[in-house]
Design a protein around this motif. Structure first.
Motif, PDB file in Angstrom:
ATOM      1  N   MET A 183       0.707   4.784  -4.769  1.00 15.67           N
ATOM      2  CA  MET A 183      -0.608   5.150  -5.268  1.00 15.67           C
ATOM      3  C   MET A 183      -0.784   4.651  -6.703  1.00 15.67           C
ATOM      4  SD  MET A 183      -2.108   8.999  -5.917  1.00 15.67           S
ATOM      5  CE  MET A 183      -1.788   9.498  -4.225  1.00 15.67           C
TER       6      MET A 183
ATOM      7  N   GLY B 292       0.782  -1.233   0.000  1.00 13.54           N
ATOM      8  CA  GLY B 292       0.000   0.000   0.000  1.00 13.54           C
ATOM      9  C   GLY B 292       0.808   1.273   0.000  1.00 13.54           C
TER      10      GLY B 292
ATOM     11  N   TYR C 173       1.699   2.591 -11.505  1.00  9.93           N
ATOM     12  CA  TYR C 173       2.104   2.932 -10.144  1.00  9.93           C
ATOM     13  C   TYR C 173       3.345   3.828 -10.121  1.00  9.93           C
ATOM     14  CZ  TYR C 173      -1.250  -0.503  -8.483  1.00  9.93           C
ATOM     15  OH  TYR C 173      -2.413  -1.187  -8.212  1.00  9.93           O
TER      16      TYR C 173
ATOM     17  N   ASN D 236       0.880   6.721  -1.305  1.00 12.69           N
ATOM     18  CA  ASN D 236      -0.551   6.510  -1.124  1.00 12.69           C
ATOM     19  C   ASN D 236      -1.109   7.322   0.039  1.00 12.69           C
ATOM     20  OD1 ASN D 236      -2.697   5.236  -2.320  1.00 12.69           O
ATOM     21  ND2 ASN D 236      -2.501   3.347  -1.157  1.00 12.69           N
TER      22      ASN D 236
END
Length: 447
Positions: free
Chosen positions: A112, A109, A151, A326
């Motif tokens: 983002m 995680g 990403y 993120n």
């Protein structure tokens, strides 16, 4: 750009297990002087790269009003400091990512998914090298294909070319190599022998044909000879093949049989990179990140295709990415900075003019390579690698690189002529396979 080691499967697994996405990135808060937004950008680089990026970021701030807190480290320290930031839940808003760390950062995680934001930005992804864009795509199973979510964006693509000391060739009366046709291995070794001489007559060799590092130069020989590290889907380690063994043995023989490289004792006194810089080595690799330094050397150099054991030249093309946290407090501005550094024409011109990379933008790269007054003269070779004969590094798209790093751990006896390449590879293949199996299992568990 130095080539620092990429994250191992052990470290990436630890990140997946320990990261808690609860902290904010990008500075403490809005500044007290009027609410201006501030984001953090973390990257690595030498003096020239630091200066070029600061100039580009200064223009970004002037154009947007967004302040950027720049954190820059040396290449060897970057991975450790980024891991510490991740573990401490203090991830920079925008930061460099290695290809081989992308999957773990997605699973944990950290990164983002910027697919929609990049699409909305209006940048033309078709004008950026496909290898660079696809390196940061991941569909949950496979990285590096065009169907994955985005990403990150490429900071650069890094074609690893081959150079030669033109001044040394001319002094020795050796014809300059053809810029389009790779030397056969026999031709390459023969020229190296002609260049390996005692120039001052004291009975000690002080000029050598070449001086290559096995971790960054063996790839060319292996791929050019029809070998590879894994099968096509990266599930089986294939280093124990005759083609691979022949390539590694030929590499070791440059020192132990052909005697065209500095000895271990010579290298301990002055490494081969420094000897190339001092004009004591005839052939040496050249990456785009080297150009700003090499252009100031006391001799002329140029680029040629890599010499080959087989029928065609081969080498690797790397890349660094620019990812977005993120947990960024200002995700829109963070994505804007990433797209600016990767795809804005003015920013790219600043970085290219500093001679630290080739252009990300394909149309700009074509004009850049056609500049006949530039040094090195054959800059087209960099583009040929990206477009034609460059390969991704063996661990670029696997879940960590521990399996790949294992090959280098005990390779010194081969380089010293005390063990054959075939014997060494036969003993290493099972170790590498076990680590690759663990890597695949870790990826499946993370997914």
């Amino acid at each position: 750009m130095k080539k620092s080691r990429i994250l191992t499967a052990t470290l990436t697994a630890a990140l997946v297990g320990t990261l808690a996405l609860t902290a904010c990135s990008g500075g403490d808060s809005d500044s007290a002087d009027g609410g201006n937004k501030e984001i953090t950008f973390m990257f690595r680089g030498g003096t020239d790269e630091k200066a070029a990026y600061q100039a580009a970021i200064d223009k970004y701030t002037a154009d947007t009003g967004v302040k950027v807190n720049v954190i820059v480290t040396d290449a060897d320290q970057y991975a450790t400091k980024l891991q510490a930031a991740v573990a401490g839940n203090n991830v920079p808003d925008v930061f460099y990512i290695e290809q081989a760390s992308l999957q773990s950062y997605v699973a944990s995680g950290v990164l983002m998914d910027i697919t929609d934001a990049v699409d909305a930005s209006g940048i033309d992804l078709d004008n950026i090298w496909p290898y660079g864009v696809n390196s940061y795509r991941f569909n949950g199973t496979v990285q590096g294909t065009s169907d994955g979510a985005l990403y990150g964006l490429p900071k650069d693509v890094g074609p690893f070319s081959f150079g030669y000391n033109k001044t040394m060739f001319e002094a020795a009366g050796i014809p300059l190599p053809d810029k389009d046709t790779p030397l056969t291995w026999e031709e390459f070794v023969d020229i190296c022998k002609q260049l390996t001489v005692d120039t001052d007559g004291d009975g000690v060799v002080d000029q050598w044909g070449t001086g290559l590092n096995v971790q960054w130069n063996l790839q060319s020989l292996v791929w050019g000879n029809g070998g590879d590290w894994t099968n096509e889907d990266h599930t089986e380690v294939t280093v124990d093949t005759p083609e691979f063994a022949e390539a590694l043995q030929a590499f070791a023989d440059l020192t132990n049989v052909d005697n065209v490289t500095p000895s271990a004792a010579d290298a301990a006194t002055l490494d081969t990179y420094q000897r190339w810089m001092a004009g004591e080595i005839g052939f040496f690799p050249v990456g785009p990140w080297d150009v700003s330094t090499y252009n100031d050397l006391d001799f002329d150099y140029d680029l040629i295709p890599w010499p080959t054991l087989g029928d065609e030249s081969a080498t690797w093309v790397g890349s660094l990415g620019i990812g977005v946290s993120n947990t960024s407090k200002y995700p829109d501005e963070a994505v804007q900075l990433a797209t600016y550094l990767s795809a804005d024409a003015d920013a790219q011109q600043t970085l290219v003019d500093a001679n630290i990379q080739i252009p990300n933008l394909i149309d700009m790269a074509d004009t850049w390579a056609a500049d006949t007054a530039a040094e090195p003269a054959n800059r087209q070779e960099f583009l040929d690698i990206v477009q034609d004969y460059g390969h991704a590094m063996p661990a670029a798209f696997t879940y960590g690189a521990e399996w790949y790093d294992e090959l280098w751990t005990n390779i010194q006896p081969v380089l010293d002529g005390k063990q054959t390449a075939a014997d060494y590879l036969a003993q290493e293949q099972p170790k590498m396979q076990q680590l690759l199996d663990e890597s695949i299992a870790n990826a499946e568990q993370a997914g």
